[in-house]
Design a protein around this motif. Structure first.
Motif, PDB file in Angstrom:
ATOM      1  N   LEU A   1       0.850  -1.304   0.073  1.00  0.00           N
ATOM      2  CA  LEU A   1       0.064  -0.005  -0.139  1.00  0.00           C
ATOM      3  C   LEU A   1       0.772   1.212   0.073  1.00  0.00           C
ATOM      4  O   LEU A   1       0.719   2.139  -0.693  1.00  0.00           O
ATOM      5  CB  LEU A   1      -0.961   0.089   1.119  1.00  0.00           C
ATOM      6  CG  LEU A   1      -1.891   1.142   1.412  1.00  0.00           C
ATOM      7  CD1 LEU A   1      -2.876   1.412   0.186  1.00  0.00           C
ATOM      8  CD2 LEU A   1      -2.755   1.164   2.589  1.00  0.00           C
ATOM      9  N   ALA A   2       1.979   1.259   0.692  1.00  0.00           N
ATOM     10  CA  ALA A   2       2.953   2.470   0.740  1.00  0.00           C
ATOM     11  C   ALA A   2       3.547   2.623  -0.509  1.00  0.00           C
ATOM     12  O   ALA A   2       3.815   3.788  -0.928  1.00  0.00           O
ATOM     13  CB  ALA A   2       3.875   1.951   2.069  1.00  0.00           C
ATOM     14  N   ARG A   3       3.901   1.551  -1.349  1.00  0.00           N
ATOM     15  CA  ARG A   3       4.297   1.614  -2.468  1.00  0.00           C
ATOM     16  C   ARG A   3       3.336   2.203  -3.539  1.00  0.00           C
ATOM     17  O   ARG A   3       3.686   2.892  -4.304  1.00  0.00           O
ATOM     18  CB  ARG A   3       5.057   0.444  -2.989  1.00  0.00           C
ATOM     19  CG  ARG A   3       6.124  -0.052  -2.333  1.00  0.00           C
ATOM     20  CD  ARG A   3       6.795  -1.239  -3.130  1.00  0.00           C
ATOM     21  NE  ARG A   3       7.687  -1.989  -2.012  1.00  0.00           N
ATOM     22  CZ  ARG A   3       7.910  -3.240  -2.053  1.00  0.00           C
ATOM     23  NH1 ARG A   3       7.131  -4.187  -2.664  1.00  0.00           N
ATOM     24  NH2 ARG A   3       8.584  -3.532  -1.054  1.00  0.00           N
ATOM     25  N   THR A   4       2.222   1.741  -3.673  1.00  0.00           N
ATOM     26  CA  THR A   4       1.221   2.096  -4.510  1.00  0.00           C
ATOM     27  C   THR A   4       0.751   3.618  -4.078  1.00  0.00           C
ATOM     28  O   THR A   4       0.651   4.288  -5.401  1.00  0.00           O
ATOM     29  CB  THR A   4       0.105   1.119  -4.494  1.00  0.00           C
ATOM     30  OG1 THR A   4       0.475  -0.118  -4.400  1.00  0.00           O
ATOM     31  CG2 THR A   4      -0.960   1.400  -5.516  1.00  0.00           C
ATOM     32  N   VAL A   5       0.339   3.915  -3.143  1.00  0.00           N
ATOM     33  CA  VAL A   5      -0.054   5.267  -2.922  1.00  0.00           C
ATOM     34  C   VAL A   5       0.960   6.348  -2.774  1.00  0.00           C
ATOM     35  O   VAL A   5       0.727   7.344  -3.096  1.00  0.00           O
ATOM     36  CB  VAL A   5      -1.099   5.264  -1.597  1.00  0.00           C
ATOM     37  CG1 VAL A   5      -1.440   6.700  -1.125  1.00  0.00           C
ATOM     38  CG2 VAL A   5      -2.074   4.422  -1.489  1.00  0.00           C
ATOM     39  N   GLY A   6       2.102   5.829  -2.349  1.00  0.00           N
ATOM     40  CA  GLY A   6       3.244   6.931  -2.046  1.00  0.00           C
ATOM     41  C   GLY A   6       3.236   7.085  -0.577  1.00  0.00           C
ATOM     42  O   GLY A   6       2.371   7.664   0.280  1.00  0.00           O
ATOM     43  N   ILE A   7       4.442   7.281  -0.033  1.00  0.00           N
ATOM     44  CA  ILE A   7       4.698   7.657   1.274  1.00  0.00           C
ATOM     45  C   ILE A   7       4.175   8.989   1.794  1.00  0.00           C
ATOM     46  O   ILE A   7       3.693   9.291   2.883  1.00  0.00           O
ATOM     47  CB  ILE A   7       6.117   7.424   1.661  1.00  0.00           C
ATOM     48  CG1 ILE A   7       6.378   7.313   3.099  1.00  0.00           C
ATOM     49  CG2 ILE A   7       6.875   8.516   1.155  1.00  0.00           C
ATOM     50  CD1 ILE A   7       5.512   6.112   3.865  1.00  0.00           C
ATOM     51  N   LYS A   8       4.268   9.877   0.752  1.00  0.00           N
ATOM     52  CA  LYS A   8       3.820  11.366   1.176  1.00  0.00           C
ATOM     53  C   LYS A   8       2.417  11.600   1.317  1.00  0.00           C
ATOM     54  O   LYS A   8       2.129  12.216   2.172  1.00  0.00           O
ATOM     55  CB  LYS A   8       4.323  12.368   0.304  1.00  0.00           C
ATOM     56  CG  LYS A   8       5.943  12.651   0.358  1.00  0.00           C
ATOM     57  CD  LYS A   8       6.451  13.691  -0.774  1.00  0.00           C
ATOM     58  CE  LYS A   8       7.914  13.748  -0.797  1.00  0.00           C
ATOM     59  NZ  LYS A   8       8.382  14.770  -1.516  1.00  0.00           N
ATOM     60  N   LYS A   9       1.645  10.799   0.742  1.00  0.00           N
ATOM     61  CA  LYS A   9       0.213  10.879   0.571  1.00  0.00           C
ATOM     62  C   LYS A   9      -0.156   9.930   1.628  1.00  0.00           C
ATOM     63  O   LYS A   9      -1.299  10.187   2.502  1.00  0.00           O
ATOM     64  CB  LYS A   9      -0.463  10.369  -0.767  1.00  0.00           C
ATOM     65  CG  LYS A   9      -0.285  11.094  -1.890  1.00  0.00           C
ATOM     66  CD  LYS A   9      -0.895  10.656  -3.094  1.00  0.00           C
ATOM     67  CE  LYS A   9      -0.539  11.508  -4.223  1.00  0.00           C
ATOM     68  NZ  LYS A   9      -1.077  11.106  -5.538  1.00  0.00           N
TER      69      LYS A   9
ATOM     70  N   ILE B   1       1.326   9.339   4.866  1.00  0.00           N
ATOM     71  CA  ILE B   1       1.465   9.965   6.192  1.00  0.00           C
ATOM     72  C   ILE B   1       0.355  10.794   6.819  1.00  0.00           C
ATOM     73  O   ILE B   1       0.041  10.225   7.945  1.00  0.00           O
ATOM     74  CB  ILE B   1       2.695  10.836   6.177  1.00  0.00           C
ATOM     75  CG1 ILE B   1       4.000  10.217   5.961  1.00  0.00           C
ATOM     76  CG2 ILE B   1       2.827  11.667   7.469  1.00  0.00           C
ATOM     77  CD1 ILE B   1       5.350  11.006   5.759  1.00  0.00           C
ATOM     78  N   PRO B   2      -0.373  11.543   6.176  1.00  0.00           N
ATOM     79  CA  PRO B   2      -1.498  12.058   6.907  1.00  0.00           C
ATOM     80  C   PRO B   2      -2.795  11.027   7.045  1.00  0.00           C
ATOM     81  O   PRO B   2      -3.270  11.149   8.173  1.00  0.00           O
ATOM     82  CB  PRO B   2      -2.258  13.148   5.697  1.00  0.00           C
ATOM     83  CG  PRO B   2      -1.145  13.424   4.881  1.00  0.00           C
ATOM     84  CD  PRO B   2      -0.240  12.061   4.833  1.00  0.00           C
TER      85      PRO B   2
END
Length: 144
Positions: free
Chosen positions: A108-116, A118-119
């Protein structure tokens, strides 16, 4: 994850059947023992005091047995509830240690992206903390 739940259910059902069969044998043997003890007590009281006193003594014996059985039942029921609550808490804590959950979280972190992400994680952590605090308050019986 489901295999663990199925195994726990099988183990619980097996333990319940074994305990029920042992309890049935104990109940039958105990009942026969109690019948003979009550008959002996009845005859003793009948010979020494009379019929009415013997009947009252028999009623008192059975009332005492009923009170003891209810007390044991209540104690065991409370202990079983406490064990079930502890087991539920342990299962919930072990859920995050499951490698499949960790792998899904990394994907999930790879797919969505870590910057998106975190919130979203911050809001989820806040909600989880509030729910955990609420559940702890409910278990202790505190009113809010």
């Amino acid at each position: 994850m489901f295999q663990r739940a199925i195994d726990d259910l099988k183990e619980s059902a097996g333990n319940t059947v074994r305990l029920a069969s042992v309890a049935a044998v104990a109940v039958v043997a105990g009942s026969i023992t109690m019948v003979f003890l009550c008959a002996a007590a009845f005859v003793f009281v009948l010979q020494n005091y009379g019929l009415i006193e013997a009947c009252l003594a028999g009623a008192a014996i059975f009332f005492l047995i009923a009170v003891i059985a209810v007390a044991i039942y209540a104690i065991r029921r409370n202990a079983m509830k406490k064990r079930a609550a502890q087991k539920t808490r342990a299962t919930a804590q072990n859920f995050l240690a499951d490698p499949m959950v960790v792998a899904a979280g990394l994907q999930l972190a790879r797919t969505v992206g870590i910057k998106k992400l975190i919130p979203i994680l911050a809001i989820g952590g806040l909600a989880l903390g509030l729910l955990a605090g609420r559940r702890d308050r409910d278990e202790t019986g505190a009113d809010t």
